[in-house]
Design an enzyme around this catalytic site. Structure first.
Site, PDB file in Angstrom:
ATOM      1  N   ASN A 164       0.842  -1.198   0.000  1.00  0.00           N
ATOM      2  CA  ASN A 164       0.000   0.000   0.000  1.00  0.00           C
ATOM      3  C   ASN A 164       0.879   1.250   0.000  1.00  0.00           C
ATOM      4  OD1 ASN A 164       0.771  -0.662   2.682  1.00  0.00           O
ATOM      5  ND2 ASN A 164      -0.924   0.486   3.554  1.00  0.00           N
ATOM      6  N   GLU A 197       0.310   5.465   0.594  1.00  0.00           N
ATOM      7  CA  GLU A 197      -0.661   6.482   1.005  1.00  0.00           C
ATOM      8  C   GLU A 197      -0.283   7.862   0.472  1.00  0.00           C
ATOM      9  OE1 GLU A 197      -0.918   5.902   5.267  1.00  0.00           O
ATOM     10  OE2 GLU A 197      -2.078   4.064   4.976  1.00  0.00           O
ATOM     11  N   CYS A 227      -4.239   0.546  -2.313  1.00  0.00           N
ATOM     12  CA  CYS A 227      -4.061  -0.672  -1.520  1.00  0.00           C
ATOM     13  C   CYS A 227      -2.994  -1.579  -2.144  1.00  0.00           C
ATOM     14  CB  CYS A 227      -5.359  -1.461  -1.453  1.00  0.00           C
ATOM     15  SG  CYS A 227      -6.645  -0.683  -0.477  1.00  0.00           S
ATOM     16  N   GLU A 284      -3.107  -4.762  -2.748  1.00  0.00           N
ATOM     17  CA  GLU A 284      -3.640  -5.696  -3.754  1.00  0.00           C
ATOM     18  C   GLU A 284      -3.758  -5.018  -5.107  1.00  0.00           C
ATOM     19  OE1 GLU A 284      -4.757  -4.874  -0.803  1.00  0.00           O
ATOM     20  OE2 GLU A 284      -6.139  -6.358   0.039  1.00  0.00           O
ATOM     21  N   CYS A 314     -10.055  -5.271   1.234  1.00  0.00           N
ATOM     22  CA  CYS A 314     -11.200  -4.355   1.384  1.00  0.00           C
ATOM     23  C   CYS A 314     -12.197  -4.599   0.254  1.00  0.00           C
ATOM     24  CB  CYS A 314     -10.719  -2.901   1.395  1.00  0.00           C
ATOM     25  SG  CYS A 314     -10.216  -2.277  -0.224  1.00  0.00           S
ATOM     26  N   CYS A 327     -11.003  -3.684  -3.268  1.00  0.00           N
ATOM     27  CA  CYS A 327     -10.030  -4.642  -3.824  1.00  0.00           C
ATOM     28  C   CYS A 327     -10.702  -5.958  -4.215  1.00  0.00           C
ATOM     29  CB  CYS A 327      -8.891  -4.877  -2.840  1.00  0.00           C
ATOM     30  SG  CYS A 327      -7.768  -3.462  -2.759  1.00  0.00           S
TER      31      CYS A 327
HETATM   32  N1  THU Z   1      -5.191  -1.380   2.764  1.00  0.00           N
HETATM   33  C1  THU Z   1      -4.665  -2.232   1.830  1.00  0.00           C
HETATM   34  O1  THU Z   1      -3.541  -2.052   1.374  1.00  0.00           O
HETATM   35  N2  THU Z   1      -5.434  -3.272   1.416  1.00  0.00           N
HETATM   36  C2  THU Z   1      -6.694  -3.535   1.874  1.00  0.00           C
HETATM   37  O2  THU Z   1      -7.357  -4.415   1.350  1.00  0.00           O
HETATM   38  C3  THU Z   1      -7.209  -2.794   3.008  1.00  0.00           C
HETATM   39  C4  THU Z   1      -6.518  -1.515   3.331  1.00  0.00           C
HETATM   40  C5  THU Z   1      -4.377  -0.243   3.196  1.00  0.00           C
HETATM   41  C6  THU Z   1      -4.905   1.102   2.765  1.00  0.00           C
HETATM   42  C7  THU Z   1      -4.338   2.026   3.811  1.00  0.00           C
HETATM   43  O3  THU Z   1      -3.042   2.420   3.416  1.00  0.00           O
HETATM   44  C8  THU Z   1      -4.218   1.155   5.060  1.00  0.00           C
HETATM   45  O4  THU Z   1      -4.343  -0.190   4.613  1.00  0.00           O
HETATM   46  C9  THU Z   1      -5.295   1.432   6.105  1.00  0.00           C
HETATM   47  O5  THU Z   1      -6.554   1.405   5.539  1.00  0.00           O
END
Ligand code: THU
Length: 128
Positions: free
Chosen positions: A42, A44, A53, A55, A86, A89
């Site tokens: 991930n 940000e 994310c 994935e 999530c 994804c």
């Molecule tokens: N995140 C992912 O990388 N994958 C997911 O399926 C759920 C959330 C990341 C996004 C963000 O940077 C952090 O987790 C908190 O939400």
């Protein structure tokens, strides 16, 4: 490559996570039908909604390399056992699978792997 090895790559990818805001690191590793492997973490942004994310990062690399069918996705977070994809994804994984959503989603709980199907995570999915 077996699922243990796929998960090891997800664990490695999580170490590159750029998550200064949530402090929640995630790594993912995708294997395609042709056996190719792609990892992602991930990353940000100070404009929070721009966050990508792990994935989707891994799937983007697969697609950019010409791959169109995902066989399995390993997901790992050092911050949470059995860190599951999530909703967004789940839908993105679904775009690159067969109609029966026969994709294995591999999660990690302590030292144990848990394998579930995309079909179970995204029932009655949207399709065009
Ligand atoms: N995140 C992912 O990388 N994958 C997911 O399926 C759920 C959330 C990341 C996004 C963000 O940077 C952090 O987790 C908190 O939400």
């Amino acid at each position: 490559m077996n699922y243990e090895e796929l998960m090891e790559k997800a664990v490695e990818a999580s170490k590159n996570s750029y998550s200064p805001y949530s402090k929640f690191a995630v790594g993912a590793c995708v294997i395609t039908d042709s056996g190719k492997i792609y990892t992602g973490c991930n990353f940000e942004n100070s404009s929070f909604g721009m966050t990508i994310c792990a994935e989707r990062n891994a799937i983007g690399s697969a697609v950019a390399d010409g791959e169109r069918k995902i066989k399995a996705v390993a997901i790992y977070s050092p911050n949470q056992d059995n860190c599951a994809p999530c909703g967004a994804c789940r839908q993105v994984i679904h775009e690159f699978c067969d109609n029966d959503a026969d994709v294995d989603i591999i999660l990690k709980n302590k030292d144990e792997l848990r394998v579930i199907t995309l079909a179970s995570l995204l029932p009655e999915s949207f399709n065009l």
